[in-house]
Design an enzyme around this catalytic site. Sequence first.
Site, PDB file in Angstrom:
ATOM      1  N   LYS A   1       3.866  -3.358   8.521  1.00 32.73           N
ATOM      2  CA  LYS A   1       4.988  -2.502   8.119  1.00 32.73           C
ATOM      3  C   LYS A   1       6.258  -3.341   8.222  1.00 32.73           C
ATOM      4  O   LYS A   1       6.596  -3.836   9.299  1.00 32.73           O
ATOM      5  CB  LYS A   1       5.057  -1.280   9.037  1.00 32.73           C
ATOM      6  CG  LYS A   1       6.060  -0.229   8.604  1.00 32.73           C
ATOM      7  CD  LYS A   1       5.939   0.997   9.506  1.00 32.73           C
ATOM      8  CE  LYS A   1       6.903   2.087   9.118  1.00 32.73           C
ATOM      9  NZ  LYS A   1       6.789   3.266  10.007  1.00 32.73           N
TER      10      LYS A   1
ATOM     11  N   ASP B   1       8.213  13.615  13.326  1.00 33.37           N
ATOM     12  CA  ASP B   1       8.020  13.488  11.876  1.00 33.37           C
ATOM     13  C   ASP B   1       6.540  13.678  11.531  1.00 33.37           C
ATOM     14  O   ASP B   1       5.964  12.922  10.755  1.00 33.37           O
ATOM     15  CB  ASP B   1       8.514  12.130  11.376  1.00 33.37           C
ATOM     16  CG  ASP B   1       8.727  12.105   9.862  1.00 33.37           C
ATOM     17  OD1 ASP B   1       8.829  13.197   9.264  1.00 33.37           O
ATOM     18  OD2 ASP B   1       8.792  11.007   9.287  1.00 33.37           O
TER      19      ASP B   1
ATOM     20  N   LYS C   1       0.810  -1.214   0.000  1.00 32.86           N
ATOM     21  CA  LYS C   1       0.000   0.000   0.000  1.00 32.86           C
ATOM     22  C   LYS C   1       0.845   1.266   0.000  1.00 32.86           C
ATOM     23  O   LYS C   1       0.395   2.313  -0.453  1.00 32.86           O
ATOM     24  CB  LYS C   1      -0.933   0.019   1.222  1.00 32.86           C
ATOM     25  CG  LYS C   1      -1.887  -1.160   1.313  1.00 32.86           C
ATOM     26  CD  LYS C   1      -2.829  -1.225   0.134  1.00 32.86           C
ATOM     27  CE  LYS C   1      -3.865  -0.122   0.137  1.00 32.86           C
ATOM     28  NZ  LYS C   1      -4.865  -0.284  -0.948  1.00 32.86           N
ATOM     29  N   ALA C   2       2.067   1.191   0.540  1.00 31.83           N
ATOM     30  CA  ALA C   2       2.910   2.394   0.605  1.00 31.83           C
ATOM     31  C   ALA C   2       4.360   1.987   0.810  1.00 31.83           C
ATOM     32  O   ALA C   2       4.656   0.913   1.338  1.00 31.83           O
ATOM     33  CB  ALA C   2       2.442   3.306   1.748  1.00 31.83           C
TER      34      ALA C   2
ATOM     35  N   VAL D   1       4.669  -0.778   3.543  1.00 31.08           N
ATOM     36  CA  VAL D   1       3.465  -1.148   4.300  1.00 31.08           C
ATOM     37  C   VAL D   1       2.588  -2.027   3.418  1.00 31.08           C
ATOM     38  O   VAL D   1       2.267  -1.663   2.284  1.00 31.08           O
ATOM     39  CB  VAL D   1       2.679   0.098   4.754  1.00 31.08           C
ATOM     40  CG1 VAL D   1       1.405  -0.317   5.495  1.00 31.08           C
ATOM     41  CG2 VAL D   1       3.543   0.983   5.632  1.00 31.08           C
TER      42      VAL D   1
END
Length: 514
Positions: free
Chosen positions: A220, A323, A199-200, A207
């Site tokens: 993750k 972050d 997904k990312a 992920v």
Amino acid sequence: MGAATKLAFAVFLISCSSAGSILGRSETKECIYYNANWEKDKTNSNGTEICYGDNDKRKHCFATWKNISGSIEIVKQGCWLDDINCYNKSKCTEKKDSPDVFFCCCEGNYCNEKFYHSPEMEVTQPTSNPVTTKPPLFNTLLYSLVPIMVVAVIVLFSFWMYRHHKLAYPPVLVPTQDPGPPPPSPLLGLKPLQLLEVKARGRFGCVWKAQLLNETVAVKIFPVQDKLSWQNEYEIYSLPGMKHENILYFIGAEKRGTNLDTDLWLITAFHEKGSLTDYLKANVVSWNELCLIAETMARGLSHLHEDIPGLKDGHKPAVAHRDIKSKNVLLKNNLTACIADFGLALKFEAGKSAGDTHGQVGTRRYMAPEVLEGAINFQRDAFLRIDMYAFGLVLWELASRCTASDGPVDEYMLPFEEEVGQHPSLEDMQEVVVHKKKRPILRECWQKHAGMAMLCETIEECWDHDAEARLSAGCVEERIIQMQKLTNIITTEDIVTVVTMVTNVDFPPKESSL
């Protein structure tokens, strides 16, 4: 040499021997390795495993097994991270009466080769490792020396506790009593976890959307070289009080593979809408949707920043995220937000400084002026204010895609994308943010909407160049609640005014049809 001197010398030797064995138990370097699901996990089935870990963390061995009608089936054996339940245990012993899956941990090289169940104290191990019978002389010596060794152990344990407190080991994380999944353990590996799609991808790995039994989860995956980020994120999620509706829901952690092929997994709740960045690229938001996202985002960050003593599961320290960006804010199906990605997060505990923490971390585009200048005050409040600068930029991203004002809604852009493009260097950001003191543009049409005007004022106070003048997350949360109330009142008054005007109009009388 007198009899008393000889006795004292003997006690000293026994004490030294006991000390060596006790202190040596923490030096776990290798463990017996076994994985019943080796074919599915694509690992070795058995052998030995080298235990990796930080110098200030203790390492242990563990074993998990099942007892099916008297037949022992080993599930997993291997290395285990710092756990107070394993301290100073030379034998791997399960103390529960009859669990579905037996678990034990211990200290010392290969101490998990044999494992025990304490109610019967039966050695349960593979048939290839038969129990060795102790010689009678050994038992005689053991029983005769027990009283002396007990005294020596008590003295040494007291000394160890003193040193343990003095050296300030990190606090051991106990399972939270809040409802939810258990803390990470090797037993998570017993549940079938199927990776479905990526997904990312980010700085520390990728992920995946995955299936855990009947539940969709996010996994993750970190490469082994990013172990510190994985470990930091695991420790932050495991802190007392971190179960919160606006912080990403943590399920567990696992290590997959061996040696150079090792991957480190974090398993969390999965949210189909993805990050705030992804959502704003494809959607605009109404005023009420903006308020909902901003309020829940602020509530999550406020909880993260808060120091909360006296919880049932312990003291929750203040945590700086370091972050904050729209990519690290996830949206649930009802558009409430939750904060994610704690790989760079920093916790603040009483009596401990931030130490040698490197201040210039995070995503360049969202770095506060003091971070870009390298002029950080390494105190708790300074790090929390850095988060608030970035939070102001995320609020601007929300405002830029809101339909509340009369003006046009622009295409989604990242903060400072007009000034520095999509891949700014550190020097680019220093020039724009520090030297020119620029911020993303607040459109004039936004000021014509009462709520948006208040939001613009809040954004400016979040990204103020003076760090001490910035708002706290809790203050932002309260402001957004007040903004929404104010706009609701104004909307209601407008409706009442229109209705009054209509009812006060003198209509001409109807003519009769007769």
